[in-house]
Design a protein around this motif. Structure first.
Motif, short mmCIF file in Angstrom:
data_model
loop_
_atom_site.label_atom_id
_atom_site.label_comp_id
_atom_site.label_asym_id
_atom_site.label_seq_id
_atom_site.Cartn_x
_atom_site.Cartn_y
_atom_site.Cartn_z
N PRO A 49 0.80 -1.23 0.00
CA PRO A 49 0.00 0.00 0.00
C PRO A 49 0.84 1.28 0.00
N ASP A 50 2.02 1.24 0.57
CA ASP A 50 2.86 2.44 0.64
C ASP A 50 3.92 2.48 -0.46
N ASP A 51 3.80 1.64 -1.47
CA ASP A 51 4.74 1.62 -2.60
C ASP A 51 4.27 2.62 -3.65
N MET A 52 4.67 3.86 -3.47
CA MET A 52 4.20 4.93 -4.35
C MET A 52 4.67 4.75 -5.79
N ALA A 53 5.86 4.16 -5.98
CA ALA A 53 6.39 3.96 -7.33
C ALA A 53 5.53 3.00 -8.13
N SER A 54 4.74 2.18 -7.45
CA SER A 54 3.81 1.26 -8.13
C SER A 54 2.38 1.78 -8.10
N GLN A 55 1.96 2.26 -6.94
CA GLN A 55 0.56 2.66 -6.78
C GLN A 55 0.19 3.87 -7.64
N VAL A 56 1.05 4.88 -7.67
CA VAL A 56 0.70 6.09 -8.43
C VAL A 56 0.56 5.80 -9.92
N PRO A 57 1.55 5.14 -10.57
CA PRO A 57 1.35 4.89 -12.01
C PRO A 57 0.22 3.92 -12.33
N GLN A 58 -0.03 2.93 -11.45
CA GLN A 58 -1.14 2.03 -11.77
C GLN A 58 -2.46 2.77 -11.68
N LEU A 59 -2.57 3.69 -10.73
CA LEU A 59 -3.79 4.50 -10.64
C LEU A 59 -3.92 5.45 -11.83
N ALA A 60 -2.80 6.01 -12.26
CA ALA A 60 -2.82 6.90 -13.42
C ALA A 60 -3.24 6.15 -14.68
N ALA A 82 -4.17 9.10 -7.12
CA ALA A 82 -2.77 9.08 -7.53
C ALA A 82 -2.06 10.35 -7.07
N VAL A 83 -2.72 11.49 -7.23
CA VAL A 83 -2.13 12.76 -6.77
C VAL A 83 -1.97 12.73 -5.25
N ARG A 84 -2.99 12.28 -4.56
CA ARG A 84 -2.93 12.23 -3.09
C ARG A 84 -1.76 11.36 -2.62
N LEU A 85 -1.63 10.19 -3.21
CA LEU A 85 -0.53 9.30 -2.83
C LEU A 85 0.83 9.90 -3.19
N SER A 86 0.90 10.55 -4.34
CA SER A 86 2.18 11.11 -4.78
C SER A 86 2.67 12.19 -3.82
N ARG A 88 2.69 12.02 -0.74
CA ARG A 88 3.35 11.36 0.38
C ARG A 88 4.74 10.85 -0.01
N SER A 89 5.10 11.03 -1.26
CA SER A 89 6.39 10.56 -1.76
C SER A 89 7.38 11.72 -1.86
N ASP A 90 8.66 11.40 -1.78
CA ASP A 90 9.66 12.44 -2.01
C ASP A 90 10.06 12.51 -3.48
N ASP A 91 9.41 11.72 -4.32
CA ASP A 91 9.65 11.74 -5.77
C ASP A 91 8.81 12.86 -6.38
N VAL A 92 9.44 14.00 -6.56
CA VAL A 92 8.75 15.20 -7.03
C VAL A 92 8.19 14.99 -8.44
N CYS A 93 8.94 14.33 -9.29
CA CYS A 93 8.47 14.12 -10.67
C CYS A 93 7.25 13.20 -10.70
N LEU A 94 7.18 12.25 -9.78
CA LEU A 94 6.00 11.39 -9.67
C LEU A 94 4.78 12.24 -9.38
N ARG A 95 4.94 13.24 -8.52
CA ARG A 95 3.85 14.16 -8.19
C ARG A 95 3.45 14.97 -9.42
N GLY A 96 4.42 15.49 -10.14
CA GLY A 96 4.12 16.25 -11.35
C GLY A 96 3.40 15.40 -12.37
N ASP A 97 3.87 14.17 -12.56
CA ASP A 97 3.23 13.27 -13.52
C ASP A 97 1.78 12.98 -13.12
N ALA A 98 1.54 12.79 -11.82
CA ALA A 98 0.17 12.53 -11.35
C ALA A 98 -0.73 13.72 -11.62
N LEU A 99 -0.20 14.92 -11.45
CA LEU A 99 -0.98 16.13 -11.75
C LEU A 99 -1.29 16.25 -13.24
N VAL A 100 -0.34 15.90 -14.08
CA VAL A 100 -0.57 15.92 -15.53
C VAL A 100 -1.64 14.90 -15.91
#
Length: 154
Positions: A49-60, A82-86, A88-100
């Protein structure tokens, strides 16, 4: 795909979850939605559940597939999660990608103004990170929405 099968055989599904999520994203970009949702489901099943590198892109990926099939409320919910989970991550680009990705769903729903807000936020995130390529891509998308005022980091 072969690597995913091997990871599953080895019981290394935690590592395979990210690969499955990224494959889902790639399949969405190719318009292969039925396959994409299968890999998004696999990523969701295998990921912690806390694996943002997997959860965010699968939700996207899921959000894009749902939006393409006209399930806009469910698509928006997946993109917002996906945005909400991103966040919680320190991966800034993951957050940007979720917003896009959220912006793309909102645009398909005819909510251009809301899509522009998400794109502006993504641009700020990318600029802070120094990710000029993604910032430029988001800026071009924003201009296509006719909300093309340059966004700068305050």
């Amino acid at each position: 795909r072969a690597s995913l099968a091997l990871l599953e055989e080895m019981g290394a599904t935690n590592q395979g979850s990210t690969a499955a999520a990224l494959l889902a994203v790639a399949l969405v970009e190719q318009g292969r939605h039925e396959e994409a949702i299968g890999y998004a489901d696999l990523a969701a099943e295998w990921a912690a559940p806390d694996d943002m590198a997997s959860q965010v892109p699968q939700l996207a990926a899921r959000a894009h597939v749902l939006a393409a099939s006209g399930e806009l409320d469910r698509a928006e919910a997946a993109a917002r999660e996906a945005v909400r989970l991103s966040e919680r991550s320190d991966d800034v680009c993951l957050r940007g990608d979720a917003l896009v990705d959220l912006a793309a769903v909102l645009d398909l729903a005819g909510r251009v103004s809301d899509a522009a807000v998400a794109l502006r936020a993504a641009i700020v995130v990318y600029q802070r990170k120094g990710n000029a390529v993604s910032a430029d891509r988001a800026q071009r998308t924003l201009k296509r929405l006719r909300h093309g005022a340059a966004v700068t980091d305050p």
